[in-house]
Design an enzyme around this catalytic site. Structure first.
Site, PDB file in Angstrom:
ATOM      1  N   LYS A 116     -12.216  -1.619 -20.798  1.00  0.00           N
ATOM      2  CA  LYS A 116     -12.077  -0.281 -21.366  1.00  0.00           C
ATOM      3  C   LYS A 116     -11.086   0.562 -20.569  1.00  0.00           C
ATOM      4  O   LYS A 116     -10.298   1.313 -21.151  1.00  0.00           O
ATOM      5  CB  LYS A 116     -13.435   0.411 -21.404  1.00  0.00           C
ATOM      6  CG  LYS A 116     -14.423  -0.184 -22.397  1.00  0.00           C
ATOM      7  CD  LYS A 116     -15.709   0.646 -22.403  1.00  0.00           C
ATOM      8  CE  LYS A 116     -16.918  -0.131 -22.872  1.00  0.00           C
ATOM      9  NZ  LYS A 116     -16.960  -0.415 -24.290  1.00  0.00           N
ATOM     10  N   LYS A 158     -19.197   4.657 -17.843  1.00  0.00           N
ATOM     11  CA  LYS A 158     -19.224   3.420 -18.633  1.00  0.00           C
ATOM     12  C   LYS A 158     -18.766   2.254 -17.790  1.00  0.00           C
ATOM     13  O   LYS A 158     -17.793   2.393 -17.032  1.00  0.00           O
ATOM     14  CB  LYS A 158     -18.230   3.503 -19.794  1.00  0.00           C
ATOM     15  CG  LYS A 158     -18.661   4.278 -20.990  1.00  0.00           C
ATOM     16  CD  LYS A 158     -17.621   4.066 -22.105  1.00  0.00           C
ATOM     17  CE  LYS A 158     -17.832   5.087 -23.207  1.00  0.00           C
ATOM     18  NZ  LYS A 158     -16.813   4.961 -24.256  1.00  0.00           N
ATOM     19  N   GLY A 164     -21.680  -3.655 -26.364  1.00  0.00           N
ATOM     20  CA  GLY A 164     -23.018  -3.713 -26.963  1.00  0.00           C
ATOM     21  C   GLY A 164     -23.915  -2.570 -26.525  1.00  0.00           C
ATOM     22  O   GLY A 164     -25.131  -2.703 -26.505  1.00  0.00           O
ATOM     23  N   GLY A 165     -23.304  -1.440 -26.181  1.00  0.00           N
ATOM     24  CA  GLY A 165     -24.104  -0.275 -25.811  1.00  0.00           C
ATOM     25  C   GLY A 165     -24.676  -0.359 -24.402  1.00  0.00           C
ATOM     26  O   GLY A 165     -25.401   0.530 -23.966  1.00  0.00           O
ATOM     27  N   HIS A 235     -27.253   3.547 -28.376  1.00  0.00           N
ATOM     28  CA  HIS A 235     -25.796   3.389 -28.480  1.00  0.00           C
ATOM     29  C   HIS A 235     -25.413   2.173 -29.311  1.00  0.00           C
ATOM     30  O   HIS A 235     -24.320   1.632 -29.182  1.00  0.00           O
ATOM     31  CB  HIS A 235     -25.126   3.298 -27.103  1.00  0.00           C
ATOM     32  CG  HIS A 235     -25.301   4.538 -26.275  1.00  0.00           C
ATOM     33  ND1 HIS A 235     -24.795   5.751 -26.647  1.00  0.00           N
ATOM     34  CD2 HIS A 235     -25.951   4.749 -25.105  1.00  0.00           C
ATOM     35  CE1 HIS A 235     -25.112   6.653 -25.742  1.00  0.00           C
ATOM     36  NE2 HIS A 235     -25.826   6.075 -24.804  1.00  0.00           N
ATOM     37  N   ARG A 295     -11.798  -8.420 -32.924  1.00  0.00           N
ATOM     38  CA  ARG A 295     -12.494  -9.452 -33.706  1.00  0.00           C
ATOM     39  C   ARG A 295     -12.942  -8.851 -35.025  1.00  0.00           C
ATOM     40  O   ARG A 295     -12.745  -7.664 -35.271  1.00  0.00           O
ATOM     41  CB  ARG A 295     -13.728  -9.912 -32.938  1.00  0.00           C
ATOM     42  CG  ARG A 295     -14.583  -8.704 -32.548  1.00  0.00           C
ATOM     43  CD  ARG A 295     -15.896  -9.067 -31.944  1.00  0.00           C
ATOM     44  NE  ARG A 295     -16.473  -7.979 -31.187  1.00  0.00           N
ATOM     45  CZ  ARG A 295     -17.193  -6.985 -31.697  1.00  0.00           C
ATOM     46  NH1 ARG A 295     -17.400  -6.927 -32.997  1.00  0.00           N
ATOM     47  NH2 ARG A 295     -17.677  -6.036 -30.932  1.00  0.00           N
TER      48      ARG A 295
HETATM   49  P1  ADP Z   1     -19.604  -0.450 -26.453  1.00  0.00           P
HETATM   50  O1  ADP Z   1     -18.556  -1.330 -25.876  1.00  0.00           O
HETATM   51  O2  ADP Z   1     -20.931  -0.668 -25.839  1.00  0.00           O
HETATM   52  O3  ADP Z   1     -19.577  -0.458 -27.946  1.00  0.00           O
HETATM   53  P2  ADP Z   1     -18.376   2.181 -26.660  1.00  0.00           P
HETATM   54  O4  ADP Z   1     -17.418   2.711 -25.674  1.00  0.00           O
HETATM   55  O5  ADP Z   1     -17.807   1.733 -27.959  1.00  0.00           O
HETATM   56  O6  ADP Z   1     -19.197   1.025 -25.958  1.00  0.00           O
HETATM   57  O7  ADP Z   1     -19.494   3.279 -26.916  1.00  0.00           O
HETATM   58  C1  ADP Z   1     -20.661   2.978 -27.621  1.00  0.00           C
HETATM   59  C2  ADP Z   1     -21.280   4.259 -28.177  1.00  0.00           C
HETATM   60  O8  ADP Z   1     -21.577   5.179 -27.123  1.00  0.00           O
HETATM   61  C3  ADP Z   1     -20.403   5.032 -29.118  1.00  0.00           C
HETATM   62  O9  ADP Z   1     -20.488   4.552 -30.424  1.00  0.00           O
HETATM   63  C4  ADP Z   1     -20.941   6.440 -28.986  1.00  0.00           C
HETATM   64  O10 ADP Z   1     -22.119   6.600 -29.724  1.00  0.00           O
HETATM   65  C5  ADP Z   1     -21.316   6.527 -27.527  1.00  0.00           C
HETATM   66  N1  ADP Z   1     -20.218   7.099 -26.726  1.00  0.00           N
HETATM   67  C6  ADP Z   1     -19.203   6.409 -26.167  1.00  0.00           C
HETATM   68  N2  ADP Z   1     -18.365   7.236 -25.524  1.00  0.00           N
HETATM   69  C7  ADP Z   1     -18.850   8.473 -25.655  1.00  0.00           C
HETATM   70  C8  ADP Z   1     -18.449   9.778 -25.185  1.00  0.00           C
HETATM   71  N3  ADP Z   1     -17.382   9.955 -24.429  1.00  0.00           N
HETATM   72  N4  ADP Z   1     -19.218  10.837 -25.523  1.00  0.00           N
HETATM   73  C9  ADP Z   1     -20.332  10.680 -26.259  1.00  0.00           C
HETATM   74  N5  ADP Z   1     -20.768   9.495 -26.717  1.00  0.00           N
HETATM   75  C10 ADP Z   1     -20.048   8.395 -26.424  1.00  0.00           C
HETATM   76 MG    MG Z   2     -18.079   0.057 -29.129  1.00  0.00          MG
END
Ligand code: ADP
Ligand code: MG
Ligand code: ADP
Length: 670
Positions: A116, A158, A164-165, A235, A295
């Site tokens: 990321k 993060k 996967g949340g 998430h 993907r």
């Molecule tokens: P993953 O790789 O686990 O899918 P993401 O970065 O796509 O991680 O984030 C997953 C979820 O977390 C998002 O769909 C959103 O709901 C929440 N999220 C991610 N970044 C933010 C942020 N900066 N502020 C608020 N919620 C966030």
């Molecule tokens: Mg995601």
């Protein structure tokens, strides 16, 4: 086009890919683990190769073995599905080295988007808007704390390698940062083997809107519009829809072009998804790049529904070197689609995944009329196992309608027709979410489930009166059908005693609930359960469908039984109710001293034992017929039958002793 491909995945996505391959006359090779030896995806393919043990690391992640399987079967390309090896650039590279086409983006694109933090640095250069944050490579604790303070709380930490949340922590105050960082790093190292983190401004009540993109080897790249995946728990996505409610043409174009810019920045080829977090502020929507998933996505069917395209077909064409079938201006949105993820999990217990056997698994009927409107993607069948080794998703239900409202109504109806017994699922919870004001009015954001918690977790389930009436009817039907086989059924001697009351004990939502059934002299039935009472008329029980009329309401419900529990499915919801058999218990308590008495006036149908027989606890001893039903008297304990006091066909009064047994305990005491 390829003649044969290997599908390096399992479950619904392997079945999904196989379906398109079949339609395109491409032969398919499945791979499987021990647990999946008889799985649907194996049957869906033309050939299959065993990989190893049930755990992913012993099977679906063993890429040398998968490459060998492809070689051995003569497959020309490998479709990785999602999860497992789909975003593993080493695997993609190894495919190429083995002379196989990896049906996905080039390894360099997977790598660039894999972390990321690094992908954000790239996106920054490509001019794609980012959430304010820190995504540098320096990871000192003090520096990270300073960055968080600079960004301003709340912030989100993060795991850079996360997915996967997992590996995310919201930090509300500076004082909590250090502890949250340490715990995030621990989870990151455990789950992803990499403790690098990034920090983002935590967007309040955001929406998750993602763009489907597609690139080809000729350098074309298009966007297939958006999906709104804001409804999440932990998430993780629960409901996904397309198009996104409230999306304007201008914003769609902006987001679509930003997504294409993101894809172009890494020379993207094939299907990909650019995820954005959308801030809603003063009627304005600002979007920021979150990550790119390199993907096919779980929720791709909603895009297929609104575009009328088969994205797996596009993947295969692009992988075979063909140009994209359509250009941007040839792509259009038709209607509205929603997908619900049906998962084996327990919403009342923090969505903890559940396992078990699908004792019952019924789906909405795929009538010609509905075929294009209700789609089910699954990889399981009735009798199958939801094992602890893989994802808890059982099926995806995708509906399409002319409008969101129509799609929503259709989804609720389709969910009502999903009947699952044996594994806890989120089906009723999903229906609850559809009915919340927030969802119904498209007031979407990632906190929807939390916000509606009060409504969702204190929902009024299918009421006790209906459940109890269904359970009583089911018991009566079962008795009537067993009675037709009984030669004594013609003589209903019990009527001589006039009105008779039969108590029932139910267990409903963890509480004991008594009910009283009155058999009236005129042959009618009267049921009292809780504060509800009225005439009960039993109807047909056919193929799991039960008809009855209670307290003036005529109903048809689906009932499945497992042990003494009835699972009742009605249009407005589903519930379960357990019947605690008073007669059996009455027999038990009255039999303490080794005596077994008739719990109500009736007729002896048969004895299953004779004097001198040794019996074990629970063994059926006698059948008596009372109140139009047969009842089995079971041995309350181990012992020996001393004497039978009646003969089959005899009428007995309530409390009459039927037989005597010497229980082991009584013998020992004597
Ligand atoms: P993953 O790789 O686990 O899918 P993401 O970065 O796509 O991680 O984030 C997953 C979820 O977390 C998002 O769909 C959103 O709901 C929440 N999220 C991610 N970044 C933010 C942020 N900066 N502020 C608020 N919620 C966030
Ligand atoms: Mg995601
Ligand atoms: P209650 O309201 O009586 O507590 P629930 O319906 O919430 O009952 O379910 C409680 C437990 O029963 C869950 O933890 C789950 O494991 C199990 N369960 C629920 N629904 C089913 C089902 N359809 N099949 C098998 N087990 C189920």
């Amino acid at each position: 086009m390829f003649k044969k491909i290997l599908i390096a995945n399992r479950g619904e996505i392997a079945c999904r890919v196989a379906a398109t391959a079949r339609r395109m006359a491409i032969r398919t090779v499945a791979v499987y683990s021990d647990a999946d030896a008889h799985a649907n995806h194996v049957r869906a393919c033309d050939e299959s190769v065993h990989l190893g043990g049930s755990a992913p690391k012993d099977s679906y992640l063993r890429w040398e073995k998968i490459l060998e399987a492809a070689k051995a079967t003569g497959a020309e390309a490998v479709h990785p599905g999602y999860g497992f090896l789909s975003e593993n650039e080493d695997f993609a590279r190894a495919c190429a080295e083995a002379g196989l086409v990896f049906i996905g983006p080039p390894p360099s694109a997977i790598q660039a988007m894999g972390l990321k933090a690094e992908s954000k640095r790239l996106m920054e250069k490509a001019g794609v808007p980012l959430v304010p944050g820190y995504h540098g490579s320096e990871q000192g604790g003090e520096l990270l704390q300073r960055e968080a303070d600079r960004i301003g709380y709340p912030v989100l930490i993060k795991a850079s390698a996360g997915g996967g949340g997992k590996g995310m922590r919201v930090v509300e105050r500076a004082a909590d940062f250090a502890a949250a960082l340490a715990s995030c790093q621990r989870e990151a190292i455990n789950s992803f083997g990499d403790d690098a983190v990034l920090i983002e401004k935590y967007v309040q009540r955001p929406r998750h809107i993602e763009i489907q993109v597609f690139g080809d080897t000729q350098g074309h790249c298009v966007y297939l519009f958006e999906r709104d995946c804001s409804v999440q728990r932990r998430h993780q996505k629960v409901l996904e829809e397309a198009p996104a409610p409230g999306m304007t043409e201008a914003m769609r174009k902006q987001m679509g072009e930003a997504a294409v810019a993101a894809a172009r920045a890494v020379n993207y080829v094939g299907a990909g998804t650019v995820e954005f977090i959308v801030e809603q502020r003063a009627g304005e929507m600002n979007f920021f790049f979150m990550e790119m998933n390199t993907r096919l996505q779980v929720e791709h069917p909603v895009t297929e529904a609104i575009t009328g395209l088969d994205l797996v077909e596009w993947q295969l064409r692009v992988a075979a070197g063909e140009p994209l079938p359509l250009a941007q201006d040839q792509l259009h949105i038709h209607g509205h689609a929603i997908e619900a993820r049906i998962c084996a999990e327990n919403p009342d217990n923090d969505f903890l995944p559940a396992t078990g056997t699908l004792q019952v698994y019924r789906k909405p009927p795929a009538t010609a009329f509905q075929r294009s409107r209700v789609r089910i993607d699954d990889g399981v069948r009735e009798g199958g196992e939801i094992s602890p080794f893989y994802d808890s998703m059982i099926a995806k239900l995708i509906v399409h309608g002319a409008t969101r409202e129509e799609a929503l109504a259709r989804l609720d109806l389709a969910l009502a027709q999903v009947h699952i017994v044996g594994v806890a699922t989120n089906v009723q919870f999903l229906r609850g979410v559809l009915r919340t004001d927030s969802f119904a009015h498209a007031n979407l954001d990632t906190a929807l489930i939390e916000r509606e918690r009060a409504v969702l977790f204190d929902r009024e389930p299918l009421g006790l009166p209906l459940a109890a009436a269904a359970a009583v009817t089911r018991v009566l039907r079962a008795e009537r059908s067993s009675k037709t086989a009984d030669p004594f059924s013609g003589r209903d001697g019990w009527r001589a005693w006039g009105d008779y009351q039969r108590p029932f004990d139910f267990e409903f939502h963890g509480a004991s609930q008594p009910a009283l059934l009155t058999y009236r002299r005129d042959g009618s039935l009267w049921l009292k359960v809780g504060d509800t009472e009225g005439p009960l008329r039993t109807g047909r029980f056919d193929n799991g469908q039960l008809e009855f009329e209670f307290a003036g309401q005529r109903r048809t419900v689906d009932v499945y039984e497992s042990g003494d529990t009835a699972y009742v499915f009605a249009p407005e919801g589903a519930t379960r109710i357990a019947t605690i058999d008073r007669l059996a218990h009455a027999g038990e308590t009255q039999a303490e001293g080794g005596r077994l008495t008739a719990p109500m006036p009736g007729k002896v149908v048969s004895f299953a034992v004779q004097a001198g027989d040794k019996v074990t606890r629970g063994q059926p001893l006698a059948v008596i017929e009372a109140m139009k039903m047969e009842h089995t008297i079971a041995a309350p304990a181990d012992g020996t039958v001393e004497e039978l006091l009646y003969a089959p066909g005899d009428q007995v009064a309530e409390g009459a002793e039927l037989l005597r047994i010497a229980t082991a305990a009584a013998t020992a005491a004597a």
